[in-house]
Every structure is written in C-alpha cells, then in structure tokens.
Design an enzyme around this catalytic site. Structure first.
Site: not given
Ligand code: NDP
Length: 486
Positions: A253, A383, A179, A287
């Site tokens: 991560e 962050e 996903k 990240c």
């Molecule tokens: P999320 O954690 O919401 O999204 C990451 C992935 O998880 C996406 O595929 C998302 O789907 C999916 N997801 C969302 N909710 C659920 C759930 N309840 N169960 C399972 N999967 C889920 O991150 P965001 O994209 O909303 O970004 C928000 C913040 O997260 C950023 O501002 C940053 O701080 C952090 N982030 C960290 C990253 C890293 O590299 N560690 C990468 C990206 C973000 P969908 O996109 O459809 O919501």
C-alpha cells in the site's frame, strides 16, 4: 501533560524482550515538543532480523496446529486490552506521531475492533466443496497459513495499520516478524505487549526495532514467505522486486494522489466539511488524503470562498491540546519535504488561496495550505505528504472524470453530488480501490476490503475486511475419494 507510563524500547524475539543495540540507541521524538523526547530504543541490524525470523520459523508450525479457536481467543483477549488501554495508547500515539488525541484514540478503538472482527472471521469457513466427475469423490479447498510473514509498517497510523496486518496474519496461523517505522517505535512496543499479554506463544509475534536497512534484511531473508508493507513508492517497489524474485508473496500500500470532485448540485456544507477533513485531517499525512479538489463549473467560486474560510480558520497546535485541529508533521525532515514542495508549487505558478493562521513555531508545525492551479504543477501529480491540496477547475463532467483518473495512483476518490447518474458513473469509472460518495477520500471501516489500484497497490489481495485473510493463506485443492471400491 500526560502521566502515562511510556514503554521501554525493546525488541521482542522468541518471547523475550531484548535491548541489544548493534546499531546503537536512537531517540523517539515528540514532534510537538522537540525538547521532550518520548523515549529511547535500541537499533537492531540484519542479525537482529535474522534472529527474529529464526524464532518465527521455530514457532510457526505449533501455532498453525493450535487451531483457529485457540488463535481467535488470543485476538479476543487482545481486543479487550486495546479497549482498556485506549486512552493510554492514544496518548502514546500522539506523543510519537503528533496527531490529535481523538485521532489517535480512533486508531486504538479500531485496533480492538479489528482483533474482534478477525477473530470472528476465523470461525467462518473459508473452505469450499466442489462436485467431482468421479463417483464417491469430493473436491475440497482448504486454506493453509503462508508461514512466516514480514510486516513493515509506516508511522502515520502507528496503531491501526500494524494491527490490521498482524491480526489476520496471526489468526490464520502465521508467525510474524514486524519492523515498525523508526518514528513510532514505542507505540509498536505497546502493541506487541498487548499481544503477548493476551497469551500469544513465544516467537509467534516478533518485533524488531531499527533502521530501514534492517527491514531490507528481513525482506531479503528467504525464510520469509510473504511481506505486507505500507509506505513509500520507492521502498515498496524495491520490496516487491526482492520478494517476488524468490517467489514470495507481497502486499503493498504505497500512497495515492486522491481526487475529490465537487459537482454543482452538491450540498456545499457537506462538501466543504468533507474536503477540508479529507485534505487536512491528520495533518494531511494519510495515504487517502485529498490531494486534488476538482470543482465542476459554476460551483467553483463558492466552493473556493468557503474552503478559504475553513482552511484559514484551522487551528494548528500540539495534538494533546483539545483545541487543536491539526497537529504537527511527524518530523522536521517531513516538514522540510512539505515546505520544499510548497515552494516548488509557488515557483511553478500555483496561486495560494489560503494558509491557516496562527501556526505555532516549532520544527514540525506547518500551516495547512490551499492552492489553485492546473495540471502543469508538480504538486497535482506527485504525493506531498502534508496538509496541502490544490483546487482545479473544470467545465463539465467528462473533464472531471478524465482529470480525476489522470494519475499514476489509484487509492481513493470521492464525488459530491446528488445525481444518481453521476454516482453510478463514479462507482464504475473512477480508477480507485475505494470510492466515496458525499464523503471524504479518507476513512474506511475495518470490515470492508481496503486497497488501491495502479501504483497504489499493484495486484495483491485487499487488506482489511473478509478479504484480509486471503493474503496470509495458501489455497490447497484436495480430491478425496474412498480408499476402497464399493
Ligand atoms: P518509508 O517507505 O521509507 O518507510 C515505511 C517503512 O519501511 C518504515 O518502517 C521504514 O523504516 C521501512 N523501510 C525503509 N526503508 C526500507 C527498506 N529498504 N526495506 C524495508 N523497509 C524499509 O516511508 P517514510 O517513513 O520515509 O515516508 C516517506 C514517504 O512515504 C512519505 O512522505 C509518504 O509520501 C510515504 N508514506 C506513505 C504512507 C502510506 O500510508 N502509504 C505511510 C508513510 C509514508 P524506517 O522508519 O526505519 O525508515
């Protein structure tokens, strides 16, 4: 303007592309050009995820039996396709995510490299032999696939992060349900197409497009043996609780608050380039980005002067424009979050040192911003996923190390110095899974282990490198002795 063909948004389930959209149809936007959407994609729901898990369960045993050679050959062919399509994939990544084309191209090339590396690694024995106290007996460990693996990926590395999870999962005999993030669905379709064209049997890799709640359904499905996730802390911790409650395996991560310490003996040119790259590169949406710049003693003033010049001169624009150094943030929502954090920092008393000039109008562009301040600022603990960083001044080495480790996260850290004693201390005392010496907190090579400590990753096996396959396999210990006494 690009002339590439944009893949049609679709799920891949059991080898069939499907546009079933129980959750409606959504749009993939170009953050640099909001009036030029990249394409549409169907929104799946819990039933879509369940269908994909069924397809994975049905396909997994045969894929495991196919043998490592056949599995490695699929990855080798995928590597060729990633290389051949690097330009096309880079453009698609830039259209959906916003980063510059060279940044995107780097992801495509490293995706090819990851497939090649993981394919080669499959041919290196992970088995071990132990002596036994019983005459004639051998003790042997073998690695069995985990089974069905859920892969949930973010938008910030829409090509590379999925590939560095999917390639080791596939080559070790697992079936995958993936996903991807809703901001970058068509990049995911392009990747799934490559694996399909490379000869992956139906059902071994399944792609489901849809909202986070669909990811939640995938994670909650007890036919899924393990979940590997990169994204936010809140979602990751929820996934951990769900999966571990049913004895599933989870790899997380979850970001970082990465410090970079600049000592007085550092080469200031090297340090400034590394700090700016680490803090602002990829629009700060890594990240591993540098969130705190710790200046030790007298180097502070010169460092700040040089950083101010460098940050002010950064050119923000469309990632497709060759002159652009910093692309837009991924979405208007992401921009609003960064802008709110910057406003909060100012309200809390942060001193604005530099703001990049000439940032274009548009709902997703944000000027890289450099603050000075202390640990009382929220921004020096939480962050902020954008091109924002803070300089903190300390008097000595002990204070620098204490401040660097003063965070709930532990993903990356870096030091700029020529002193071997400080280097040795950094390697042993910085609480981070990845430590750079005279290099930015960002960037890693695909053949070395990657992952964090503390809230960044928990205790799961490292991603990438020769440790990547550990998460996706179960170790079994066999005691084998002759069937008849001699
Ligand atoms: P999320 O954690 O919401 O999204 C990451 C992935 O998880 C996406 O595929 C998302 O789907 C999916 N997801 C969302 N909710 C659920 C759930 N309840 N169960 C399972 N999967 C889920 O991150 P965001 O994209 O909303 O970004 C928000 C913040 O997260 C950023 O501002 C940053 O701080 C952090 N982030 C960290 C990253 C890293 O590299 N560690 C990468 C990206 C973000 P969908 O996109 O459809 O919501």
């Amino acid at each position: 303007m690009t002339t590439m063909s944009i893949p049609a948004g679709a799920h891949l389930i059991g080898g069939d592309w499907s546009t079933a959209a129980p959750g409606g149809t959504a749009v993939s936007d170009n953050p640099a050009r909001p009036d030029e959407p990249v394409g549409e994609f169907p929104q799946g729901d819990a039933s879509t995820a369940a269908d994909a898990v069924t397809a994975a369960v049905d396909a997994q045993a045969a894929w495991a039996r196919a043998g490592f050679g056949a599995r490695a050959r699929v990855l080798e062919r995928a590597a060729v396709l990633f290389d051949e399509r690097a330009d096309e994939l880079a453009l698609l990544c830039t259209l959906e995510e916003g980063k510059t084309v060279p940044e995107s191209r780097g992801e495509a090339v490293l995706s090819a490299e990851t497939c090649r590396y993981q394919a080669g690694l499959a041919k290196v024995s992970s088995e071990r032999i132990f002596p036994s106290n019983n005459p004639g007996e051998t003790i042997r460990t073998v690695r069995a696939p985990l089974g069905v693996v859920g892969v949930i990926t973010p938008w910030n590395f829409p090509l590379l992060i999925p590939v560095w999870k999917i390639a080791p999962a596939l080559v070790t005999g697992n079936a995958v349900v993936w996903k991807p993030a809703s901001n970058t669905p068509l990049s995911a379709v392009a990747i799934a197409s490559i694996f399909t064209e490379a000869g992956l049997p139906p059902g071994v890799l399944n792609l489901v497009l849809g909202p986070g709640s669909m990811g939640g359904a995938l994670v909650a499905d007890d036919r899924v043996d393990g979940v590997t996730f990169t994204g936010s802390v809140g979602v990751g911790q929820g996934i951990r609780d769900t999966v571990t409650a049913r004895n599933g395996r989870v790899q997380l991560e979850l970001g970082g608050h990465n410090p970079c310490i600049v000592f007085g003996d550092a080469d200031i040119d090297v340090a400034v380039a590394g700090v700016v790259n680490g803090a602002m590169g990829a629009t700060g949406q890594k990240c591993t980005a540098t969130r705190r710049i710790i200046a030790v003693g007298d180097v502070h003033d010169e460092l700040v002067d040089r950083l101010v010049d460098a940050v002010t001169a950064l050119k923000v624009g469309d990632g497709q424009d060759a002159a652009t150094a910093i692309g837009p943030l991924v979405s208007a929502g992401a921009r609003a979050e960064v802008a709110d954090a910057v406003d909060q920092a100012k309200a809390e008393g942060a001193e604005t040192l530099a703001v990049a000039g000439g940032t274009p109008d548009g709902p997703c562009f944000f000027a890289p911003t450099l603050f000075a301040g202390g640990t009382d600022l929220t921004i020096t603990h939480e962050e902020v996923f954008g091109p924002v960083s803070t300089v903190l001044r300390v008097d000595d080495e002990d204070e620098a190390f204490a401040l660097a480790n003063d965070t709930d996260f532990g993903l990356t850290a870096s030091v700029y110095t020529d002193d071997p004693w400080i280097v040795d201390r950094a390697v042993h005392e910085l609480q981070a899974g990845l430590i750079k010496v005279n290099g930015p907190t960002t960037g890693s090579e695909i053949h070395a282990p990657f992952g964090g400590e503390k809230d960044s990753s928990g205790h799961a096996a490292r991603e990438q490198g020769d440790t990547a396959q550990e998460f996706f396999t179960r170790t079994r210990t066999a005691y084998i002795k002759p069937g008849r006494p001699r």
